[in-house]
Design an enzyme around this catalytic site. Sequence first.
Site, PDB file in Angstrom:
ATOM      1  N   ILE A  95      58.586  44.547  35.427  1.00 27.21           N
ATOM      2  CA  ILE A  95      59.151  43.218  35.708  1.00 27.21           C
ATOM      3  C   ILE A  95      58.686  42.031  34.627  1.00 27.21           C
ATOM      4  CG2 ILE A  95      58.282  43.455  38.063  1.00 27.21           C
ATOM      5  CD1 ILE A  95      55.666  41.989  37.314  1.00 27.21           C
ATOM      6  N   HIS A 101      29.702  40.745  38.481  1.00 26.14           N
ATOM      7  CA  HIS A 101      30.672  41.080  40.017  1.00 26.14           C
ATOM      8  C   HIS A 101      30.730  39.687  40.751  1.00 26.14           C
ATOM      9  CE1 HIS A 101      29.582  44.419  43.080  1.00 26.14           C
ATOM     10  NE2 HIS A 101      30.795  43.927  43.495  1.00 26.14           N
ATOM     11  N   PHE A 147      50.609  51.093  46.411  1.00 28.85           N
ATOM     12  CA  PHE A 147      49.436  50.720  48.187  1.00 28.85           C
ATOM     13  C   PHE A 147      49.742  49.898  48.459  1.00 28.85           C
ATOM     14  CE2 PHE A 147      45.586  48.840  49.704  1.00 28.85           C
ATOM     15  CZ  PHE A 147      45.772  49.179  51.205  1.00 28.85           C
ATOM     16  N   ASP A 174      59.852  49.399  40.086  1.00 30.09           N
ATOM     17  CA  ASP A 174      58.478  49.667  39.483  1.00 30.09           C
ATOM     18  C   ASP A 174      58.482  50.465  38.251  1.00 30.09           C
ATOM     19  OD1 ASP A 174      55.964  49.946  41.872  1.00 30.09           O
ATOM     20  OD2 ASP A 174      55.929  50.875  39.968  1.00 30.09           O
ATOM     21  N   THR A 187      45.863  36.704  45.386  1.00 34.27           N
ATOM     22  CA  THR A 187      44.420  37.767  46.151  1.00 34.27           C
ATOM     23  C   THR A 187      43.585  35.982  46.100  1.00 34.27           C
ATOM     24  OG1 THR A 187      42.469  39.008  45.368  1.00 34.27           O
ATOM     25  CG2 THR A 187      43.931  37.872  43.778  1.00 34.27           C
ATOM     26  N   ASP A 188      43.099  36.985  47.659  1.00 34.02           N
ATOM     27  CA  ASP A 188      41.197  36.072  46.948  1.00 34.02           C
ATOM     28  C   ASP A 188      40.466  35.965  46.008  1.00 34.02           C
ATOM     29  OD1 ASP A 188      40.474  38.191  47.902  1.00 34.02           O
ATOM     30  OD2 ASP A 188      39.557  38.230  49.316  1.00 34.02           O
ATOM     31  N   GLU A 189      40.644  36.672  45.497  1.00 33.42           N
ATOM     32  CA  GLU A 189      39.555  36.601  43.535  1.00 33.42           C
ATOM     33  C   GLU A 189      40.351  35.985  43.212  1.00 33.42           C
ATOM     34  OE1 GLU A 189      39.286  40.600  41.940  1.00 33.42           O
ATOM     35  OE2 GLU A 189      39.074  41.478  44.199  1.00 33.42           O
ATOM     36  N   TYR A 220      40.732  40.133  35.916  1.00 34.34           N
ATOM     37  CA  TYR A 220      41.579  40.512  36.659  1.00 34.34           C
ATOM     38  C   TYR A 220      42.515  39.187  37.342  1.00 34.34           C
ATOM     39  CZ  TYR A 220      43.941  41.506  40.839  1.00 34.34           C
ATOM     40  OH  TYR A 220      44.891  41.425  43.112  1.00 34.34           O
ATOM     41  N   ARG A 247      28.829  45.926  38.425  1.00 33.85           N
ATOM     42  CA  ARG A 247      29.981  45.587  37.430  1.00 33.85           C
ATOM     43  C   ARG A 247      29.867  44.196  37.022  1.00 33.85           C
ATOM     44  NH1 ARG A 247      34.921  45.019  41.766  1.00 33.85           N
ATOM     45  NH2 ARG A 247      35.339  46.479  41.304  1.00 33.85           N
ATOM     46  N   ARG A 291      32.801  41.515  51.173  1.00 32.15           N
ATOM     47  CA  ARG A 291      33.715  41.094  51.603  1.00 32.15           C
ATOM     48  C   ARG A 291      34.747  41.792  52.327  1.00 32.15           C
ATOM     49  NH1 ARG A 291      32.495  41.210  47.090  1.00 32.15           N
ATOM     50  NH2 ARG A 291      33.950  41.571  45.037  1.00 32.15           N
ATOM     51  N   LEU A 346      56.392  52.418  37.867  1.00 33.51           N
ATOM     52  CA  LEU A 346      55.404  53.695  38.185  1.00 33.51           C
ATOM     53  C   LEU A 346      54.359  53.653  36.466  1.00 33.51           C
ATOM     54  CD1 LEU A 346      58.630  56.195  38.626  1.00 33.51           C
ATOM     55  CD2 LEU A 346      57.264  54.775  40.481  1.00 33.51           C
ATOM     56  N   LYS A 383      45.740  36.655  37.931  1.00 33.84           N
ATOM     57  CA  LYS A 383      46.691  36.760  39.159  1.00 33.84           C
ATOM     58  C   LYS A 383      46.102  35.047  39.344  1.00 33.84           C
ATOM     59  CE  LYS A 383      47.295  39.309  41.874  1.00 33.84           C
ATOM     60  NZ  LYS A 383      48.815  40.194  41.826  1.00 33.84           N
TER      61      LYS A 383
HETATM   62  P1  NAD Z   1      48.926  49.226  42.881  1.00 29.95           P
HETATM   63  O1  NAD Z   1      47.678  49.158  41.613  1.00 29.95           O
HETATM   64  O2  NAD Z   1      48.148  50.422  43.962  1.00 29.95           O
HETATM   65  O3  NAD Z   1      50.352  49.167  43.062  1.00 29.95           O
HETATM   66  C1  NAD Z   1      50.490  48.538  41.890  1.00 29.95           C
HETATM   67  C2  NAD Z   1      52.245  48.622  41.722  1.00 29.95           C
HETATM   68  O4  NAD Z   1      52.816  47.703  40.874  1.00 29.95           O
HETATM   69  C3  NAD Z   1      52.416  50.200  40.574  1.00 29.95           C
HETATM   70  O5  NAD Z   1      53.422  50.854  41.502  1.00 29.95           O
HETATM   71  C4  NAD Z   1      52.529  50.358  39.742  1.00 29.95           C
HETATM   72  O6  NAD Z   1      53.477  51.343  39.195  1.00 29.95           O
HETATM   73  C5  NAD Z   1      53.990  48.816  40.200  1.00 29.95           C
HETATM   74  N1  NAD Z   1      53.583  48.107  38.271  1.00 29.95           N
HETATM   75  C6  NAD Z   1      52.328  48.288  38.056  1.00 29.95           C
HETATM   76  N2  NAD Z   1      53.032  47.619  36.748  1.00 29.95           N
HETATM   77  C7  NAD Z   1      54.331  47.059  36.041  1.00 29.95           C
HETATM   78  C8  NAD Z   1      54.973  46.674  35.822  1.00 29.95           C
HETATM   79  N3  NAD Z   1      55.054  45.687  34.368  1.00 29.95           N
HETATM   80  N4  NAD Z   1      56.633  46.754  36.598  1.00 29.95           N
HETATM   81  C9  NAD Z   1      56.708  46.986  37.809  1.00 29.95           C
HETATM   82  N5  NAD Z   1      55.703  47.036  37.695  1.00 29.95           N
HETATM   83  C10 NAD Z   1      54.970  47.986  37.801  1.00 29.95           C
HETATM   84  O7  NAD Z   1      48.059  47.808  43.611  1.00 29.95           O
HETATM   85  P2  NAD Z   1      48.179  46.944  45.389  1.00 29.95           P
HETATM   86  O8  NAD Z   1      46.669  47.066  46.205  1.00 29.95           O
HETATM   87  O9  NAD Z   1      49.133  47.510  46.196  1.00 29.95           O
HETATM   88  O10 NAD Z   1      48.350  45.774  44.934  1.00 29.95           O
HETATM   89  C11 NAD Z   1      50.036  45.535  45.135  1.00 29.95           C
HETATM   90  C12 NAD Z   1      49.697  43.714  44.935  1.00 29.95           C
HETATM   91  O11 NAD Z   1      48.809  42.746  45.821  1.00 29.95           O
HETATM   92  C13 NAD Z   1      49.019  43.096  43.606  1.00 29.95           C
HETATM   93  O12 NAD Z   1      50.174  42.422  43.049  1.00 29.95           O
HETATM   94  C14 NAD Z   1      47.520  42.493  43.907  1.00 29.95           C
HETATM   95  O13 NAD Z   1      46.981  41.952  42.603  1.00 29.95           O
HETATM   96  C15 NAD Z   1      48.011  42.237  45.438  1.00 29.95           C
HETATM   97  N6  NAD Z   1      46.788  42.365  45.926  1.00 29.95           N
HETATM   98  C16 NAD Z   1      45.924  43.301  45.909  1.00 29.95           C
HETATM   99  C17 NAD Z   1      44.863  43.504  47.475  1.00 29.95           C
HETATM  100  C18 NAD Z   1      44.103  44.710  47.106  1.00 29.95           C
HETATM  101  O14 NAD Z   1      43.166  44.782  48.030  1.00 29.95           O
HETATM  102  N7  NAD Z   1      44.674  46.226  46.712  1.00 29.95           N
HETATM  103  C19 NAD Z   1      44.638  42.682  47.766  1.00 29.95           C
HETATM  104  C20 NAD Z   1      45.155  41.466  47.706  1.00 29.95           C
HETATM  105  C21 NAD Z   1      45.911  40.915  46.669  1.00 29.95           C
HETATM  106  P1  TYD Z   2      37.354  47.135  45.137  1.00 33.10           P
HETATM  107  O1  TYD Z   2      37.947  48.044  45.957  1.00 33.10           O
HETATM  108  O2  TYD Z   2      37.278  48.091  43.053  1.00 33.10           O
HETATM  109  O3  TYD Z   2      38.049  45.829  45.014  1.00 33.10           O
HETATM  110  P2  TYD Z   2      37.393  44.363  44.349  1.00 33.10           P
HETATM  111  O4  TYD Z   2      36.349  45.231  42.523  1.00 33.10           O
HETATM  112  O5  TYD Z   2      38.702  43.797  44.209  1.00 33.10           O
HETATM  113  O6  TYD Z   2      36.276  43.670  45.665  1.00 33.10           O
HETATM  114  O7  TYD Z   2      35.815  47.387  45.305  1.00 33.10           O
HETATM  115  C1  TYD Z   2      35.392  46.497  46.258  1.00 33.10           C
HETATM  116  C2  TYD Z   2      33.579  46.135  46.116  1.00 33.10           C
HETATM  117  O8  TYD Z   2      33.075  47.664  46.211  1.00 33.10           O
HETATM  118  C3  TYD Z   2      33.142  45.323  44.944  1.00 33.10           C
HETATM  119  O9  TYD Z   2      32.103  44.762  45.575  1.00 33.10           O
HETATM  120  C4  TYD Z   2      33.329  46.564  44.456  1.00 33.10           C
HETATM  121  C5  TYD Z   2      32.527  47.241  45.133  1.00 33.10           C
HETATM  122  N1  TYD Z   2      32.584  48.491  44.064  1.00 33.10           N
HETATM  123  C6  TYD Z   2      31.324  49.726  44.219  1.00 33.10           C
HETATM  124  O10 TYD Z   2      29.911  49.215  44.777  1.00 33.10           O
HETATM  125  N2  TYD Z   2      31.183  51.066  43.788  1.00 33.10           N
HETATM  126  C7  TYD Z   2      32.651  51.760  43.279  1.00 33.10           C
HETATM  127  O11 TYD Z   2      33.140  52.581  42.291  1.00 33.10           O
HETATM  128  C8  TYD Z   2      33.351  50.155  43.251  1.00 33.10           C
HETATM  129  C9  TYD Z   2      34.589  51.084  42.721  1.00 33.10           C
HETATM  130  C10 TYD Z   2      33.895  49.278  43.993  1.00 33.10           C
END
Ligand code: NAD
Ligand code: TYD
Length: 345
Positions: free
Chosen positions: A64, A279, A15, A37, A128-130, A153, A276, A217, A39, A157
């Site tokens: 990786i 949570h 993403f 990647d 991440t902020d987490e 998770y 969750r 969030r 994939l 991280k």
């Molecule tokens: P995503 O799950 O959409 O994509 C992850 C990508 O990493 C995928 O293309 C997957 O194929 C690849 N991947 C997984 N394992 C791999 C491996 N062993 N080797 C090579 N490639 C691999 O994730 P995203 O939401 O795009 O998140 C990207 C980064 O941003 C992550 O590091 C995540 O922790 C961080 N992040 C995400 C969010 C969010 O809200 N989505 C917020 C803060 C930080």
């Molecule tokens: P998510 O997108 O999984 O991100 P994160 O847990 O990393 O913040 O979830 C965002 C928020 O939404 C989180 O508080 C969990 C909640 N959530 C639900 O209430 N129902 C759901 O089915 C999912 C996936 C998340």
Amino acid sequence: MREIKNLLVTGGCGFIGSNFVRYWLAQHPQSRVVVYDKLTYAGRKENLHDLWDTANVSLVVGDIGDQDLVRRTCQDEGIDLIVNFAAETHVDQSILGPLVFTDTNVRGTHVLLEVARELGIRLHHISTDEVYGHIRDNHQSVETDELAPRSPYAASKAAADQLVQAYAITYGIPVTITRGANNVGPYQYPEKAVPLFSTNAILGEPLPVYGDGLQMRDYAHVYDHCTGIEAVLLKGVIGEVYNVGTGREMTNLEMVDIVLDTLGKDHSLVKHVTDRPGHDRRYSMNVDKLRALGWEPKYDPKQAVAEAARWYVENRWWWEPIRSGEFREYYDRQYAERLAGTGAK
Ligand code: NAD
Ligand code: TYD
């Protein structure tokens, strides 16, 4: 301002990685991007469907954690910067099957650090902020706060984040870190809340809200995450960590209301389901350090959620095959019992 020519973007088919590759090449057409990647289910070649015929983008399919392949790719492609997005990223998946999170997020990042050290390459790590854990009312996390992760998770991280900092201290390798808030936008896999709720609403299916839905969030647009990363790559102080978000948060129930109103769907689709485990109640970050580099977010979180929801209306070609495929098995495992408990069909 630094000049960056050849980037290795790990996780570039996911993403945020795919949004970053598209943004970066639009802004820096003279540079080259090698997407690296594995994939996994979340990594999708179609996320970059419009770019594969472009001369300055290529794809290496690999893990990786494969040190030889990472090293060879960096050498063959003359890489001068690794941007590490690759990760297992979903909290709920980390509760169902945590070990792969350690393999990729901890060991995988460690391997990238080893290659960066060996070849003298800068590494930018996406955290991440987490990693701060859930935080009390009125506090906003700053970069020097203690890390206190609470899910498998987040713990993986946080371990990666600390390894990156330890390598900078011990070996003096050039690193930077950004810690992103919850992102929303195009090409987000529908396991995450906003794309899950948007696609369920479009299909007229129930929206499973965990617990009371009052968790908070910062739903930031992925575009602003990309511009924040760009600012740090070009102007950030080497060795430093930067938060990237809007600094404004909302409850999940507010987010759900925006999704339903944007899509013109009935609020009776909302179903409160079993929460969750562990949570996190609230994330919120102070982003002044990034602002000091001249960066500002373009989107308010409300606009970001609404715009993301609209993208799923206009791009069914992207998510319908996902939802009808392997995703179904995960969905049933995660939600069937929870939703049955609400009487929802
Ligand atoms: P995503 O799950 O959409 O994509 C992850 C990508 O990493 C995928 O293309 C997957 O194929 C690849 N991947 C997984 N394992 C791999 C491996 N062993 N080797 C090579 N490639 C691999 O994730 P995203 O939401 O795009 O998140 C990207 C980064 O941003 C992550 O590091 C995540 O922790 C961080 N992040 C995400 C969010 C969010 O809200 N989505 C917020 C803060 C930080
Ligand atoms: P998510 O997108 O999984 O991100 P994160 O847990 O990393 O913040 O979830 C965002 C928020 O939404 C989180 O508080 C969990 C909640 N959530 C639900 O209430 N129902 C759901 O089915 C999912 C996936 C998340």
